[in-house]
Every structure is written in C-alpha cells, then in structure tokens.
Motif scaffolding. Structure first.
Motif, short mmCIF file in Angstrom:
data_model
loop_
_atom_site.label_atom_id
_atom_site.label_comp_id
_atom_site.label_asym_id
_atom_site.label_seq_id
_atom_site.Cartn_x
_atom_site.Cartn_y
_atom_site.Cartn_z
N GLU A 188 0.88 -1.14 -0.02
CA GLU A 188 0.12 -0.01 0.10
C GLU A 188 0.88 1.19 0.06
O GLU A 188 0.69 2.20 -0.50
CB GLU A 188 -0.81 -0.01 1.14
N LYS A 189 2.13 1.35 0.69
CA LYS A 189 2.82 2.39 0.75
C LYS A 189 3.24 2.75 -0.62
O LYS A 189 3.31 3.94 -0.80
CB LYS A 189 4.05 2.16 1.71
N GLN A 190 3.78 1.85 -1.47
CA GLN A 190 4.26 2.06 -2.87
C GLN A 190 3.33 2.77 -3.62
O GLN A 190 3.47 3.58 -4.35
CB GLN A 190 4.84 0.67 -3.32
N MET A 191 2.10 1.92 -3.34
CA MET A 191 0.92 2.44 -4.11
C MET A 191 0.35 3.95 -3.89
O MET A 191 0.48 4.93 -4.72
CB MET A 191 -0.45 1.80 -3.94
N ALA A 192 0.50 4.26 -2.44
CA ALA A 192 0.12 5.64 -2.23
C ALA A 192 1.46 6.53 -2.56
O ALA A 192 1.14 7.76 -3.03
CB ALA A 192 0.21 5.79 -0.62
N ARG A 193 2.54 6.28 -2.80
CA ARG A 193 3.85 6.99 -3.28
C ARG A 193 3.60 7.29 -4.64
O ARG A 193 3.84 8.49 -4.97
CB ARG A 193 5.20 6.40 -2.93
N ARG A 194 3.30 6.40 -5.51
CA ARG A 194 2.93 6.37 -6.62
C ARG A 194 1.84 7.38 -7.00
O ARG A 194 1.97 8.44 -7.88
CB ARG A 194 2.75 5.20 -7.36
N ILE A 195 0.98 7.42 -6.33
CA ILE A 195 -0.27 8.18 -6.60
C ILE A 195 0.15 9.78 -6.33
O ILE A 195 0.09 10.51 -6.92
CB ILE A 195 -1.26 7.93 -5.70
#
Ligand SMILES: [Zn+2]
Length: 695
Positions: A317-324
């Motif tokens: 989830e952290k990586q997804m949040a960073r990408r967004i």
C-alpha cells in the motif's frame, strides 16, 4: 448505424404537439433519434435546428429559427428546449466584421420569441447562416476518429465521398458560422460539412433527409473503421491483476482532494468492463490513450488528458500511495505549465481551474473518473469510455492527432465559462460522502434529508431492506437517485459491514461522514432480562458502533483528508430509565467508544461527536424502530394514546417543544461541516431535559 426514422412515429410527434409548428414537431422527433445514439452525441452534446414560418400576435408572418437550447439533452428534448429566434435579424449579423461571444449571446437573448427561453446553442449562427430548413450537428465518434488523424482531409474524402465540405478547427461562435456559410456557398451541392477535431453537420429541407444524411455519413465512417480493424491482429494483453479497490480508490480520492479540512473533495466513478480492461492492458495503452480529447466540448468534463496509472510493480500500500502522490504532482505540474504558457501566449487573464485529473486509466482496474457531483463523474466516465473505444479503433488507421493546446485552452478557459465561476454559493457539504446506519428509521429520514440538502451524497444502510428502500425512495424522489443509495448491512456482523464498506468505496470512492444511527431497544427489568436478548441489544448498539468505526478508519487513513463520525447516542446515557437496562447500558458503552475514537482518530483530523436525541416518534410516515418497541409500554404505563404520548413528551422538556428527526439532521450537518473545532462532545437534541444535561 441504423436509420430509425419511422413516418408513423413522426406523425405521432406532430399530433402530440398540436400548438407547435409542424416543422418543430418533426425537429423534436429526429433530434430524439439522434440523442438516443451514444455514438453520435453524449450528455447534451450536439445541436439541431429548424426554420419555420409562424404568425405572431399581430397576425404577421415571421421566419423563426428554433435551435437547441443549453441545458437540454437531444435524447429527451421537448419543443420548449428549442428557443425560437428572429431569423431575418440573425442573418443580418453576417455583415459584421467580428462579433464577440458575450455580445453574440446578448443578441440571441434580445431576439428571442419567448423571453423565458434558455440560451440558444453557441452554434446558433451556423444554423442561421445556412439556408436549409433542417440542420443536424453531432460529434459522432466515428467521424472525429477520422478527423483526428494526420492526413485527414484525403482520408475523409476517400471514406465519405468528394461531395463533403471540410473546415479546419475553428472555435464555435461567429467566425465558425461565417466560415461554414462561406464554404457552403462555394459549392451549394454539398449536404454535409465536417469540422476537423470537432464533428459533422448535415442539412436538408426535410427532417427525414437531414437525419438520413447524418446516419449515412456516420455509417460510412463506422464501416471503414470496422473494416480496418478486422484485418488487424488484436494487441497482446499483459494480464495485469486487478489492484484492491478498497485500497486504491480511497488513496486516489485523497490524492484528488484538497488537504484542508473544508477543502474540495470529489466523487469518484469506477467503470469496469471487458473492453475497457482489454484496452488498458495493451502494452501500448499509455501511448495510445494518453492523448487529447476527441472533440473540444469534452474538455470541460474530462480535461484534455487522462492520467494513466499502472500499479503492477507496487507491492504494498505504501508504494501505491507514493506512486499516486508522485503521479498527481506531475500531472498538476504539467497542467500548471500549460496554463501559464497559454495565458502568456494569449496575453489574457484567467482564473486557473484545479489541476487534478478527471479521468484516470488504471491498468487491471478500469477507468476512474472524478467529479464535483456523482453525475459529473458518471458523465466523465461515459465520455472516457467512448474516447477509449474511438482511439483504439482509430489506431488501426493512423496515429492519433490531437487538437493544438491553444484551441483546447480557448475552450477550457472560454470567457462565457469563466464568467460562471464563483457564481452561486456551493452547498456546505458539496463533494462529501456520508454513510448513515439504521437508514430505515424515522431519524435517518431527517439525517439523510439534511445531509442531502447540504449537498452531500448519502448512503443509507439497514438490516431491513423494505424499510430501507422506503426511506431511500422518499429521499431519492426529493434529491435525485444519483445522490442517495441504499446498502443492506447488519452492523453487528463484521463480514456484512466489510462487504458494505467495499461497495460504498466502489460506488463513490470513499467516505467523509459516518453517522452511526442503528439501534434496537428492549423493555425488561434486569431480573426479567433474558441473557440472549441482552447480548442481541449489545451486538447492535455497542458492537455495531465498534464495527463501523473499525471499518471506516482505514478509509479515513487512506484519504488523509480528515472526516467526521457522528454517533446518534441517547439521553439515556446521562438519564437512564428503569426496565431499560440493555438499551441504556449498550448506549453508554457506545458513547464511551465514541470518546475513545475521538482520542485515537484526532491525529487523522477525524472528529467524533455524539448527539443525544429524545422522543422522536416518526417522520414522513416512517416510524422509529425504537418507539415501535417502547411506545406501547409507555402508553400503557401512562394510560395515553399515541397523540397523548407525543404531547406528554413535549410537555416534559424545558422548551415544551416537539423534537423532530430534522433537528437531529441539523445537528449532524453542524458537526459534519467542521463549523467549530469540536471532538468528543455531546450535543443534546431533546428540548432540554435537566436530568440528561451532559456532564
Ligand atoms: Zn459541436
């Protein structure tokens, strides 16, 4: 595309409007045929006209042009959707060298037949300057797919025939109208004009012919595209897995939103189907689909570019949040640069619109659109879905040629659109999403009504579907079905709660306001209170609060935009009553949970407050589940009928007033709109009962 003209139906339209000129009745009929084809026009796009000779109130004959009015959809248009204008006067305007948009609209308004008509289409002068009786104009997908290619003139003539007229892109308004008329007069044999990167006009002196020409030209373009696509091997799919919507959508919604607690939030619309998923899963999807709009009309709804997102390399989830965060920042930077370039080039002043994407193409998931209302997000999704199909189909013919950003800017920052900005106050809870449990009861009617009146979208939940639908239907009738939804949920069952919250997220993107309103009552003295019943009351009134707060917390965390939890508590917390142990104890526990949540969720800027209401019996024919149980016992104890019981409770409070469900709704809106920096507080809505003063 099928020609659906039916002369019986046409006659029915003439008979249906006996007070209207025959031409206008036929205009209504074929406009609706056009409006019923999503591949021709979408959501208010396109426009049509008819010229009629009518007798005015002085008995004099006049030529009137009826043109589609703004705010009307061709698919459902009525005669009053066609403002009538003085045709002879409009034609005189052609003598002018130039005519600005504001003055043009003023000329339209001052030459209407009916002063209360809506504004006629901005393309009115195109219709007026051409001589034909019936003129049809659409932004047909297949036509713009052909126009948005590098060598389109030769291609258009090859596909549609040599007889068509072709014009380069010109902003709708006076110069376009002059250019169309000049082009037509050079070759009066033409029956169709294509506007590059915009759409198609067909014209004739009969309604049936103008419509048939439209269908014929569009069908030729469709057949050509189908043929080109048949010979191509389908693009290879990557097989991308679907990312978890429970995680992605609130992250996206948070990324879209303004971080201030009263800042702008958006409604999201998720659209998934096989065609969309296949298009997004092509290896070349990013290149192919991240390009400008099909027709500039769309830019107001979708902005020029979609944002393409691929989470297949993000493992948590952290990586997804960073990408967004990174992708949204890059999108906004590109948007700001476009805005700065254009205002500098054109030497104009404009108010910059928000720089967030309206269309997000997510590999493996589908398309997600954002809008200030659920309807705006849905319209954006319809346009985006057609755009994807058109670009995929066009790719078999030639590379996509988008319209220059200078023209896009003219449309997006058109002075008439800019003039609308800031007019009309936004509702207090515009863009907010609320979930109300116990949605099938009287108090939910008042809470839902006031939240909707304040501009929020409302999801009602209840275990009793019949009661739930009754309240939903009533509120949908008043505020529109797009703004209020129902979800069957058992607050006492963690699985049911989880499923319901997942649906809430898929349907709207997230949550801002959680109103815990479900509750049950049982009348029994402790010595008679059955253990199982006590547990049942605890399950709904106490565990139900725990379940929904627990389910809402990850959404608030992912969005990062704060939020509100409002617990419909009870005066019994401070002033318990005998034979009401299960209710009072469970409500007191829930009240305490609310205070704990206030402590724990403050770092997320989520406020938790309690409302203590008392003696609300019914609302708009919906009874209170609590009073269904308690009422008969209280009436018996006090020897009163239902009206007498209401009066008894009114006389019992300090203000001698009847407490209504809408009063609770007002209190919910007060907390939900962050009007005071308050959390962990209790607001009585009971007319004043000293024994229940919070302490
Ligand atoms: Zn147009």
């Amino acid at each position: 595309m099928k020609n659906k003209y039916d002369s019986n139906e046409a006659q029915r339209s003439i008979n249906g409007y006996p007070d209207q000129p025959e031409g206008l009745c036929l205009r209504v009929y074929t406009s609706r045929l056009i409006g019923s084809e999503a591949d021709l026009v979408l959501h208010g796009g396109g426009n049509t006209s008819v010229k009629c000779r009518v007798t005015d109130i002085l008995g004099e004959e006049r030529d009137i042009i009826y043109v589609k009015g703004s705010g009307w959809d061709l698919g459902s248009i009525e005669p009053q959707g066609f403002p009538g204008l003085d045709l002879a006067y409009l034609r005189k305007l052609r003598r002018l060298e130039s005519l600005g948009d504001e003055e043009m609209v003023n000329q339209f308004r001052t030459h209407l037949v009916n002063a209360s008509s809506p504004n006629p289409s901005i393309e009115t002068l195109v219709h007026a300057f051409l001589p034909h009786t019936f003129i049809d104009h659409t932004h047909a997908d297949a036509i713009v797919t052909l126009t948005n290619t590098p060598d389109c003139e030769a291609l258009l003539k090859k596909v549609l025939g040599e007889g068509i007229g072709i014009l380069p892109f010109i902003m709708p308004g006076f110069p376009l109208a002059k250019a169309v008329a000049d082009l037509y007069e050079k070759n009066p044999a033409m029956d169709c004009i294509i506007l590059l990167n915009h759409g198609i006009f067909t014209f004739a002196d009969e309604a049936e012919t103008a419509y048939a020409l439209m269908i014929d030209y569009v069908s030729r373009a469709e057949s050509f595209l189908a043929e080109q696509n048949r010979s191509k091997t389908p693009a290879a799919a990557l097989g991308t897995a679907c990312p978890d919507t429970d995680i992605i959508l609130p992250l996206l919604r948070g990324g879209m939103s303004h971080p201030d607690e009263n800042g702008q939030t958006f409604h999201l619309h998720l659209r998934q189907n096989e065609k969309i998923l296949a298009a997004l899963d092509r290896a070349d999807a990013g290149e192919l689909l991240v390009s400008g709009v099909l027709t500039p009309d769309h830019v107001i709804r979708t902005k020029n570019y979609p944002l393409f997102l691929d989470f297949s390399h993000d493992h948590d989830e952290k990586q997804m949040a960073r990408r967004i965060t990174a992708e949204f920042a890059a999108y906004a930077e590109r948007y700001d640069a476009y805005f700065q370039r254009q205002v500098a080039d054109k030497k104009v002043e404009r108010s910059k619109l928000d720089p967030k994407p309206r269309v997000m193409l997510i590999r493996g998931l589908g398309l997600v659109t954002s809008g200030e209302t659920p309807k705006a997000a849905m319209i954006g999704a319809d346009i985006a879905e057609h755009t994807i199909a058109a670009k995929i189909s066009g790719a078999a013919v030639a590379p996509y040629q988008e319209l220059a950003e200078s023209s896009i800017f003219d449309m997006e920052y058109w002075s008439l659109e800019q003039a609308k900005l800031g007019k009309g106050k936004k509702p207090l809870l515009a863009g907010r999403i609320a979930l109300v449990t116990g949605g099938g009861g009287a108090i939910a009617c008042g809470i839902g009504r006031q939240l909707l009146a304040a501009g929020a979208r409302v999801f009602l939940t209840d275990i009793n579907q019949e009661r739930l639908e009754q309240v939903r239907d009533m509120l949908a009738g008043q505020f529109g079905p797009a703004m209020v939804s129902s979800l069957v949920m058992d607050v006492a069952d963690s699985r049911s709660v989880q499923q319901c919250f997942s649906r809430l997220i898929r349907e709207s993107g997230g949550l801002d306001i959680l109103v815990r309103n479900a509750g049950i009552a049982h009348v029994a003295r402790l010595q008679d209170l059955d253990e199982k019943t006590f547990y049942k009351v605890l399950d709904v009134n106490l565990m139900g609060v725990f379940q929904v707060i627990k389910a809402a917390t990850p959404i608030f965390t992912r969005q990062g935009t704060g939020g509100n939890i409002i617990i419909n508590s009870s005066k019994n917390v401070f002033a318990p009553g005998e034979a009401f142990g299960a209710y009072s104890a469970s409500k007191a526990g829930a009240h305490q949970l609310g205070k704990i949540a206030a402590l724990e969720l403050a770092p997320l800027k989520v406020r938790v407050n309690m409302i203590n209401a008392d003696a609300i019996f019914d609302d708009a024919g919906v009874s209170s589940g609590l009073w269904d149980v308690v009422g008969p016992d209280r009436m018996k104890a006090r020897d009163l009928d239902p009206a007498g019981l209401k009066e008894y409770y009114r006389q019992r409070n300090l203000l001698k007033t009847e407490v209504l469900a809408d009063h609770v709704g007002n209190a919910v809106v007060f907390f939900a709109s962050n009007q005071t920096p308050t959390t962990g507080a209790t607001l009585p809505v009971d007319g004043g009962i000293m024994a229940a003063f919070p302490r």
